[in-house]
Design a protein around this motif. Structure first.
Motif, PDB file in Angstrom:
ATOM      1  N   LYS A 133       0.835  -1.200   0.000  1.00  0.00           N
ATOM      2  CA  LYS A 133       0.000   0.000   0.000  1.00  0.00           C
ATOM      3  C   LYS A 133       0.871   1.252   0.000  1.00  0.00           C
ATOM      4  O   LYS A 133       0.581   2.228  -0.711  1.00  0.00           O
TER       5      LYS A 133
ATOM      6  N   ALA B 108       2.214   1.677  -3.449  1.00  0.00           N
ATOM      7  CA  ALA B 108       1.142   2.148  -4.333  1.00  0.00           C
ATOM      8  C   ALA B 108       0.957   3.657  -4.204  1.00  0.00           C
ATOM      9  O   ALA B 108       0.800   4.374  -5.199  1.00  0.00           O
ATOM     10  N   GLU B 109       0.988   4.139  -2.963  1.00  0.00           N
ATOM     11  CA  GLU B 109       0.814   5.579  -2.739  1.00  0.00           C
ATOM     12  C   GLU B 109       1.981   6.368  -3.319  1.00  0.00           C
ATOM     13  O   GLU B 109       1.798   7.467  -3.872  1.00  0.00           O
TER      14      GLU B 109
ATOM     15  N   VAL C  71      -0.129   4.196  -8.310  1.00  0.00           N
ATOM     16  CA  VAL C  71      -0.871   3.120  -8.976  1.00  0.00           C
ATOM     17  C   VAL C  71      -1.669   2.366  -7.918  1.00  0.00           C
ATOM     18  O   VAL C  71      -1.564   2.631  -6.717  1.00  0.00           O
ATOM     19  N   SER C  72      -2.480   1.425  -8.361  1.00  0.00           N
ATOM     20  CA  SER C  72      -3.324   0.683  -7.427  1.00  0.00           C
ATOM     21  C   SER C  72      -2.520  -0.374  -6.679  1.00  0.00           C
ATOM     22  O   SER C  72      -1.446  -0.804  -7.123  1.00  0.00           O
ATOM     23  N   VAL C  73      -3.045  -0.777  -5.524  1.00  0.00           N
ATOM     24  CA  VAL C  73      -2.425  -1.853  -4.737  1.00  0.00           C
ATOM     25  C   VAL C  73      -2.367  -3.134  -5.553  1.00  0.00           C
ATOM     26  O   VAL C  73      -1.387  -3.884  -5.491  1.00  0.00           O
ATOM     27  N   SER C  74      -3.411  -3.396  -6.325  1.00  0.00           N
ATOM     28  CA  SER C  74      -3.468  -4.594  -7.167  1.00  0.00           C
ATOM     29  C   SER C  74      -2.324  -4.610  -8.186  1.00  0.00           C
ATOM     30  O   SER C  74      -1.693  -5.646  -8.412  1.00  0.00           O
ATOM     31  N   THR C  75      -2.062  -3.443  -8.782  1.00  0.00           N
ATOM     32  CA  THR C  75      -0.983  -3.363  -9.778  1.00  0.00           C
ATOM     33  C   THR C  75       0.370  -3.603  -9.128  1.00  0.00           C
ATOM     34  O   THR C  75       1.236  -4.296  -9.676  1.00  0.00           O
TER      35      THR C  75
ATOM     36  N   SER D 156       0.934  -5.360  -6.433  1.00  0.00           N
ATOM     37  CA  SER D 156       0.995  -6.782  -6.089  1.00  0.00           C
ATOM     38  C   SER D 156       1.369  -7.630  -7.307  1.00  0.00           C
ATOM     39  O   SER D 156       2.204  -8.528  -7.223  1.00  0.00           O
ATOM     40  N   LYS D 157       0.781  -7.321  -8.451  1.00  0.00           N
ATOM     41  CA  LYS D 157       1.079  -8.058  -9.678  1.00  0.00           C
ATOM     42  C   LYS D 157       2.539  -7.855 -10.103  1.00  0.00           C
ATOM     43  O   LYS D 157       3.212  -8.787 -10.531  1.00  0.00           O
TER      44      LYS D 157
ATOM     45  N   THR E  12       5.655   0.432 -16.086  1.00  0.00           N
ATOM     46  CA  THR E  12       5.022   0.494 -14.768  1.00  0.00           C
ATOM     47  C   THR E  12       5.698  -0.480 -13.803  1.00  0.00           C
ATOM     48  O   THR E  12       5.966  -0.146 -12.649  1.00  0.00           O
TER      49      THR E  12
END
Length: 275
Positions: free
Chosen positions: A10, A13-14, A18-22, A24-25, A37
């Protein structure tokens, strides 16, 4: 942010927008993420001191199960290998890695061996460690593993022309034979005879030991008079030693590359040749 605080995805991401999901991937390398990215996320993760929690990741995945096949023969050899395997599996327990061990009988047929591997695969093993008993026929079993797509490694010995395994973990037998030859050559008379005892001339481990040992006697006055098979039988080792001592008065040394050294030493002592 405190340096003692654990960095999370998280936080990354901040920082990267970008999103937390991105994130994680990108970190798990699963899923589709644009190259630029992913590079930005990985760079920021390193900069922030992010470390992957391997234990947490392992808890979310399916258990990895490793099958271990070990012969009941030669516990002084394969027992030590088993201890090493168990120690490593114990260290991987938190990562959801476990093992299933099956001991095989000395007179097992190749069909029975295949059935054991079929049983292992039925227990959902992901890979197999084969502690190779060179007296057993693994041809049907290994063909079955190959057809099932189950990877395996061979430990202790190796099997000639086995192209399907991931690898073979064993000692440098050629070097071991060389060291034995160098030592024996240094303590016997320059024109003395030496003999080699092996369990089975077809075992790759013993083939390499013989090659290494005999290489130390090339271009010397000493001579290797023969390679004798004992098949790891104590009585056979004693009798062969007795016969060689009786017919070769110039015998000055024996290289015993099997577990029969006690029988050989006892025979040498019994016939007054221990000096």
């Amino acid at each position: 942010m405190s340096k003692l605080q654990r960095i999370t995805i998280k936080d990354i991401a901040e920082e990267t927008g970008v999103s937390v999901s991105t994130v994680s991937k990108a970190l798990s390398r699963k899923g589709s993420v644009k190259k630029e990215t992913r590079t930005k996320i990985l760079s920021k993760a390193r900069e922030m001191g992010y470390t992957i929690n391997n234990v947490a990741q392992s808890l979310s995945r399916k258990e990895i199960k490793i099958g271990v096949i070990k012969p009941k023969l030669w516990p002084q050899f394969y027992g030590q290998i088993q201890k090493g395997i168990e120690a490593e599996l114990d260290g991987l327990r938190d990562y959801k890695v476990s093992g299933v061990t099956i001991d095989t009988d000395p007179d097992i047929t190749k069909g029975q061996m295949r059935d054991i591997f079929i049983d292992l695969v039925g227990q959902d093993v992901n890979a197999v460690i084969i502690c190779m008993d060179i007296t057993a026929d693994y041809s049907l079993a290994k063909a079955y593993l190959h057809n099932e797509g189950i990877p395996y490694v061979v430990v202790g010995n190796s099997w000639p022309q086995d192209d399907d395994n991931l690898g073979s973990v064993r000692v440098d037998s050629y070097k071991a034979g060389m060291l034995a030859g160098e030592f024996l050559r240094g303590i016997i008379e320059p024109d003395g005879y030496v003999a080699i005892f092996v369990a089975d001339k077809k075992i790759p481990d013993h083939i390499d030991k013989v090659r290494g040992f005999t290489s130390e006697f090339d271009n010397t006055r000493s001579r290797v008079i023969g390679v004798y098979e004992t098949f790891d039988e104590s009585n056979a080792a004693y009798q062969i030693t007795k016969e060689i001592i009786g017919k070769e008065p110039n015998l000055k040394g024996i290289y015993v590359s099997t577990v029969n050294s006690v029988s050989v030493c006892r025979c040498i002592r019994d016939f007054g040749k221990s000096e």
